[in-house]
Design an enzyme around this catalytic site. Sequence first.
Site, PDB file in Angstrom:
ATOM      1  N   ARG A  64       0.845  -1.208   0.000  1.00 41.80           N
ATOM      2  CA  ARG A  64       0.000   0.000   0.000  1.00 41.80           C
ATOM      3  C   ARG A  64       0.878   1.256   0.000  1.00 41.80           C
ATOM      4  O   ARG A  64       0.591   2.232  -0.670  1.00 41.80           O
ATOM      5  CB  ARG A  64      -0.901  -0.019   1.239  1.00 41.80           C
ATOM      6  CG  ARG A  64      -1.883   1.138   1.314  1.00 41.80           C
ATOM      7  CD  ARG A  64      -2.762   1.058   2.549  1.00 41.80           C
ATOM      8  NE  ARG A  64      -3.389  -0.235   2.702  1.00 41.80           N
ATOM      9  CZ  ARG A  64      -4.468  -0.641   2.033  1.00 41.80           C
ATOM     10  NH1 ARG A  64      -5.059   0.176   1.195  1.00 41.80           N
ATOM     11  NH2 ARG A  64      -4.966  -1.842   2.216  1.00 41.80           N
ATOM     12  N   ARG A  90      -9.921   1.819  -2.575  1.00 43.62           N
ATOM     13  CA  ARG A  90      -8.685   1.491  -1.853  1.00 43.62           C
ATOM     14  C   ARG A  90      -8.513   2.471  -0.711  1.00 43.62           C
ATOM     15  O   ARG A  90      -8.854   3.658  -0.859  1.00 43.62           O
ATOM     16  CB  ARG A  90      -7.458   1.658  -2.756  1.00 43.62           C
ATOM     17  CG  ARG A  90      -7.492   0.850  -4.005  1.00 43.62           C
ATOM     18  CD  ARG A  90      -7.114  -0.581  -3.740  1.00 43.62           C
ATOM     19  NE  ARG A  90      -7.284  -1.366  -4.964  1.00 43.62           N
ATOM     20  CZ  ARG A  90      -7.430  -2.672  -4.985  1.00 43.62           C
ATOM     21  NH1 ARG A  90      -7.443  -3.352  -3.854  1.00 43.62           N
ATOM     22  NH2 ARG A  90      -7.568  -3.311  -6.119  1.00 43.62           N
ATOM     23  N   LEU A  92      -6.158   4.827   1.348  1.00 39.71           N
ATOM     24  CA  LEU A  92      -4.885   5.507   1.124  1.00 39.71           C
ATOM     25  C   LEU A  92      -3.962   5.228   2.302  1.00 39.71           C
ATOM     26  O   LEU A  92      -4.419   5.143   3.450  1.00 39.71           O
ATOM     27  CB  LEU A  92      -5.116   7.020   1.025  1.00 39.71           C
ATOM     28  CG  LEU A  92      -6.002   7.515  -0.112  1.00 39.71           C
ATOM     29  CD1 LEU A  92      -6.126   9.040  -0.031  1.00 39.71           C
ATOM     30  CD2 LEU A  92      -5.449   7.094  -1.464  1.00 39.71           C
ATOM     31  N   ASN A 106     -14.284  12.357   0.837  1.00 38.61           N
ATOM     32  CA  ASN A 106     -14.758  11.084   0.292  1.00 38.61           C
ATOM     33  C   ASN A 106     -16.277  11.080   0.277  1.00 38.61           C
ATOM     34  O   ASN A 106     -16.909  11.630   1.182  1.00 38.61           O
ATOM     35  CB  ASN A 106     -14.250   9.937   1.181  1.00 38.61           C
ATOM     36  CG  ASN A 106     -14.547   8.564   0.614  1.00 38.61           C
ATOM     37  OD1 ASN A 106     -14.684   8.408  -0.601  1.00 38.61           O
ATOM     38  ND2 ASN A 106     -14.658   7.576   1.474  1.00 38.61           N
ATOM     39  N   THR A 107     -16.833  10.465  -0.743  1.00 33.87           N
ATOM     40  CA  THR A 107     -18.283  10.258  -0.754  1.00 33.87           C
ATOM     41  C   THR A 107     -18.550   8.820  -0.307  1.00 33.87           C
ATOM     42  O   THR A 107     -17.761   7.920  -0.588  1.00 33.87           O
ATOM     43  CB  THR A 107     -18.883  10.459  -2.158  1.00 33.87           C
ATOM     44  OG1 THR A 107     -18.322   9.483  -3.040  1.00 33.87           O
ATOM     45  CG2 THR A 107     -18.576  11.846  -2.688  1.00 33.87           C
ATOM     46  N   HIS A 108     -19.664   8.630   0.372  1.00 31.32           N
ATOM     47  CA  HIS A 108     -19.980   7.288   0.866  1.00 31.32           C
ATOM     48  C   HIS A 108     -21.485   7.045   0.767  1.00 31.32           C
ATOM     49  O   HIS A 108     -22.279   7.900   1.172  1.00 31.32           O
ATOM     50  CB  HIS A 108     -19.522   7.137   2.322  1.00 31.32           C
ATOM     51  CG  HIS A 108     -19.735   5.755   2.847  1.00 31.32           C
ATOM     52  ND1 HIS A 108     -18.933   4.695   2.473  1.00 31.32           N
ATOM     53  CD2 HIS A 108     -20.668   5.248   3.680  1.00 31.32           C
ATOM     54  CE1 HIS A 108     -19.366   3.603   3.067  1.00 31.32           C
ATOM     55  NE2 HIS A 108     -20.419   3.900   3.802  1.00 31.32           N
ATOM     56  N   SER A 135     -23.259  10.315   2.397  1.00 26.35           N
ATOM     57  CA  SER A 135     -22.437  11.219   3.208  1.00 26.35           C
ATOM     58  C   SER A 135     -21.239  11.703   2.409  1.00 26.35           C
ATOM     59  O   SER A 135     -20.736  10.997   1.523  1.00 26.35           O
ATOM     60  CB  SER A 135     -21.895  10.497   4.449  1.00 26.35           C
ATOM     61  OG  SER A 135     -22.931   9.907   5.206  1.00 26.35           O
ATOM     62  N   ASP A 140      -9.776  10.606   7.031  1.00 26.51           N
ATOM     63  CA  ASP A 140      -8.718  10.489   8.041  1.00 26.51           C
ATOM     64  C   ASP A 140      -8.126   9.087   7.922  1.00 26.51           C
ATOM     65  O   ASP A 140      -8.339   8.410   6.919  1.00 26.51           O
ATOM     66  CB  ASP A 140      -9.244  10.828   9.442  1.00 26.51           C
ATOM     67  CG  ASP A 140     -10.260   9.811   9.946  1.00 26.51           C
ATOM     68  OD1 ASP A 140     -10.461   8.763   9.280  1.00 26.51           O
ATOM     69  OD2 ASP A 140     -10.849  10.056  11.012  1.00 26.51           O
ATOM     70  N   GLY A 142      -8.887   6.364   9.412  1.00 24.73           N
ATOM     71  CA  GLY A 142      -9.798   5.243   9.606  1.00 24.73           C
ATOM     72  C   GLY A 142     -10.573   4.914   8.339  1.00 24.73           C
ATOM     73  O   GLY A 142     -10.375   5.520   7.280  1.00 24.73           O
ATOM     74  N   ASP A 144     -13.792   5.411   6.742  1.00 25.11           N
ATOM     75  CA  ASP A 144     -15.017   6.230   6.758  1.00 25.11           C
ATOM     76  C   ASP A 144     -15.327   6.796   8.146  1.00 25.11           C
ATOM     77  O   ASP A 144     -16.482   6.853   8.565  1.00 25.11           O
ATOM     78  CB  ASP A 144     -16.215   5.406   6.239  1.00 25.11           C
ATOM     79  CG  ASP A 144     -15.983   4.910   4.819  1.00 25.11           C
ATOM     80  OD1 ASP A 144     -15.375   5.651   4.032  1.00 25.11           O
ATOM     81  OD2 ASP A 144     -16.414   3.798   4.502  1.00 25.11           O
TER      82      ASP A 144
HETATM   83  C1  GRF Z   1     -20.413   5.634  -5.010  1.00 24.06           C
HETATM   84  O1  GRF Z   1     -21.607   5.234  -4.381  1.00 24.06           O
HETATM   85  C2  GRF Z   1     -19.311   5.708  -4.009  1.00 24.06           C
HETATM   86  O2  GRF Z   1     -19.626   6.340  -2.846  1.00 24.06           O
HETATM   87  C3  GRF Z   1     -19.080   4.240  -3.823  1.00 24.06           C
HETATM   88  O3  GRF Z   1     -19.043   3.747  -5.132  1.00 24.06           O
HETATM   89  C4  GRF Z   1     -19.894   4.549  -5.922  1.00 24.06           C
HETATM   90  C5  GRF Z   1     -19.091   5.130  -7.057  1.00 24.06           C
HETATM   91  O4  GRF Z   1     -19.837   5.154  -8.201  1.00 24.06           O
HETATM   92  N1  GRF Z   1     -17.970   3.940  -3.012  1.00 24.06           N
HETATM   93  P1  GRF Z   1     -19.264   5.873  -9.494  1.00 24.06           P
HETATM   94  O5  GRF Z   1     -17.922   5.237  -9.814  1.00 24.06           O
HETATM   95  O6  GRF Z   1     -19.131   7.342  -9.176  1.00 24.06           O
HETATM   96  O7  GRF Z   1     -20.263   5.620 -10.561  1.00 24.06           O
END
Ligand code: GRF
Length: 195
Positions: A64, A90, A92, A106-108, A135, A140, A142, A144
Site C-alpha cells: 500500500r 482502496r 490511502l 470522500n463520498t460514501h 455522506s 482520516d 480510519g 469512513d
Molecule cells: C459511489 O456510491 C461511491 O460512494 C461508492 O461507489 C460509488 C461510485 O460510483 N464507493 P461511481 O464510480 O461514481 O459511478
Amino acid sequence: MLTVAVLISGAGSNLRALLEAARHPDFPARVVVVGADREADGLAHAEEFGIPSFTVPWHEHESREAWGEELGRQLAVWTPDLVVLSGLMRLLPSSLVAAYAPRIINTHPAYLPEFPGAHGVRDALAAGVRETGASVIVVDDGVDTGPVLAQERVPIRADDTEHTLHERIKPVERRLLIDVVRRIATGDLSLTSAP
Ligand code: GRF
C-alpha cells in the site's frame, strides 16, 4: 479557483456529475486531473471533458505504501487544493492522507457512521433498516471515520435490491459532493474547522 484532483475506481458517475458542474463558468472549482487505481471505466469521462488522467495500478505495487508513494507523486504534479475520492475502492496509506489532510474528502453511500466500509449499501439492506443515506466526509486514517461535511437520508423500499438502492443513493451523493466542493471553494465551508 479551487483546483481539484478526483480519484476513482469504477464507473465514475459521481466524477461525471462534478465535471459537468465544474464546466459551468460560475462554478468556483475546476477538476485538474483524474486518477485511478485500475483501468476504470470512469477515465473515459475525463477524456471526454479534456481533463488529464493517470492510472497507478494497485496490483503493480508490492505494498500500500509503494502504491501510495506513486499516487502521491502523480498527484503532486498537479498541486491540487482538494483531493476528492469518488468511488476509489482502496484505502490511502497514512503518509498520503497526512500529506493532504484535511484536504481529502470522500463520498460514501450510507449515513455515516452507519454502515462504513466497502459494502455500505449491501450492509444497510442486510440490517433491515428502513432508511440509509449518503455522506461526504473528510478522510482520516480510519475507514469512513472522518468528520461529516454533509449527509442526507434515503428511504429503503421493501423491494429494493443493492443495485436499485445504490442507484437512488448516487444522485444524492452527487448533489452533496457538488455542494460541498462549491462551499469549500467559496470559503463557506472550512475543512480545518470541520467537526
Ligand atoms: C459511489 O456510491 C461511491 O460512494 C461508492 O461507489 C460509488 C461510485 O460510483 N464507493 P461511481 O464510480 O461514481 O459511478
